[in-house]
Design a protein around this motif. Structure first.
Motif, mmCIF file in Angstrom:
data_model
loop_
_atom_site.group_PDB
_atom_site.id
_atom_site.type_symbol
_atom_site.label_atom_id
_atom_site.label_comp_id
_atom_site.label_asym_id
_atom_site.label_seq_id
_atom_site.Cartn_x
_atom_site.Cartn_y
_atom_site.Cartn_z
ATOM 1 N N TYR A 36 26.747 19.583 -30.094
ATOM 2 C CA TYR A 36 27.042 20.629 -29.844
ATOM 3 C C TYR A 36 26.715 21.246 -31.076
ATOM 4 N N VAL A 37 25.990 22.296 -30.920
ATOM 5 C CA VAL A 37 25.529 23.337 -32.751
ATOM 6 C C VAL A 37 26.365 24.670 -32.056
ATOM 7 N N GLN A 38 26.489 24.958 -32.996
ATOM 8 C CA GLN A 38 27.102 26.735 -33.964
ATOM 9 C C GLN A 38 26.802 27.122 -34.260
ATOM 10 N N TYR A 39 26.243 28.364 -34.208
ATOM 11 C CA TYR A 39 26.180 30.152 -34.350
ATOM 12 C C TYR A 39 26.996 30.571 -34.760
ATOM 13 N N PRO A 40 26.560 31.180 -35.959
ATOM 14 C CA PRO A 40 27.851 32.331 -36.378
ATOM 15 C C PRO A 40 28.754 33.171 -35.274
ATOM 16 N N ASN A 41 29.805 33.196 -35.117
ATOM 17 C CA ASN A 41 29.776 34.054 -34.179
ATOM 18 C C ASN A 41 29.433 33.838 -32.906
ATOM 19 N N ARG A 42 29.584 32.598 -32.601
ATOM 20 C CA ARG A 42 28.882 32.287 -31.148
ATOM 21 C C ARG A 42 29.737 30.366 -30.938
ATOM 22 N N GLY A 43 29.704 30.703 -30.006
ATOM 23 C CA GLY A 43 30.533 30.095 -29.006
ATOM 24 C C GLY A 43 29.412 28.214 -29.092
ATOM 25 N N LEU A 44 30.511 27.245 -28.953
ATOM 26 C CA LEU A 44 29.696 25.557 -29.131
ATOM 27 C C LEU A 44 28.327 25.881 -28.436
ATOM 28 N N GLN A 45 27.096 25.058 -28.556
ATOM 29 C CA GLN A 45 25.930 24.834 -27.549
ATOM 30 C C GLN A 45 25.673 23.763 -26.837
#
Lengths: 115, 113
Positions: A36-45
């Motif tokens: 999974y990847v997590q961008y700032p202030n975002r949920g995990l993708q």
């Protein structure tokens, strides 16, 4: 009980170079593995998963991961890094179903792609 | 396809107060998860539902945390009373079934002061 280790807190790579984010796991049965990847202030993708079949798994945004049973590893790779790939990456493992379906996450690796 | 919806996005409360988070999973997803992500750590599973039944709540601090999933759709997670160490991002996720990938909401950032 299952566990997953991401040995590098931080990975830096130059734009255009190949990148690798490492992950090793421990399970009692057959592993179900995820990135999974997590961008700032975002949920995990969700990026990709390995359940069974080919050891090389292709996922979103040009990422791929190689399952290595003998080394109990599932490293994330990309042939040519983009600045936009900079983010926090999590490896996760689920043990083959025994009734406990906990999706167990590693501590994360922060990837920085340098222009 | 709509994603997992969570509210509120941010919450600040004083210790010993109570707080509730809401989650609406992707339509048709049978499995729903609540995770706690403390800064600098990976997400930790608090509770997992399969439809409206609890599959795993072994890491839920049951003296202060509770969760329910009425009718097998929406879910709420409650903390009462909150402690300083509960400051974290609370992530809700859903999957079609227990053995498929989970899709995450944006999370609720809780600050306990």
């Amino acid at each position: 009980a299952q566990s997953v280790a991401q040995p590098e807190d931080q990975v830096n790579v130059a734009e255009g170079n190949p990148l690798t984010v490492k992950c090793t796991y421990s399970v009692s049965g057959n592993p179900y593995l995820f990135w999974y990847v997590q961008y700032p202030n975002r949920g995990l993708q969700f990026l990709l998963k390995y359940i069974t079949g080919d050891n090389l798994v292709k996922g979103s945004y040009g990422f791929e991961a190689e399952f290595n049973k003998s080394q109990t590893s599932f490293h994330l790779k990309k042939p040519s890094a983009l600045v936009s790939d900079s983010a926090l990456y999590f490896c996760a493992v689920r043990d083959e179903p025994t009734g406990a379906n906990n999706l167990f996450f590693g501590t994360g690796t922060r990837l920085t792609v340098i222009p | 396809e709509a994603g997992v919806a969570q509210s509120p996005r941010y919450k600040i409360i004083e210790k010993r107060q109570s707080v509730a988070f809401w989650c609406n999973p992707i339509s048709g997803h049978a499995t729903l998860y609540w995770y706690q992500q403390i800064l600098g750590q990976g997400p930790k599973l608090l509770i997992q539902f399969q439809n409206n039944g609890v599959v795993d709540d072994s890491q839920l601090p049951k003296d202060r945390f509770s969760a329910e999933r009425l009718k097998g759709v929406d879910s709420t997670l409650k903390i009462q009373p909150a402690k300083l160490e509960d400051s974290a991002v609370y992530l809700c996720a859903s999957s079609q079934d227990w053995n498929t990938e989970a899709f995450f909401g944006q999370g609720t950032r809780l600050t306990v002061v």
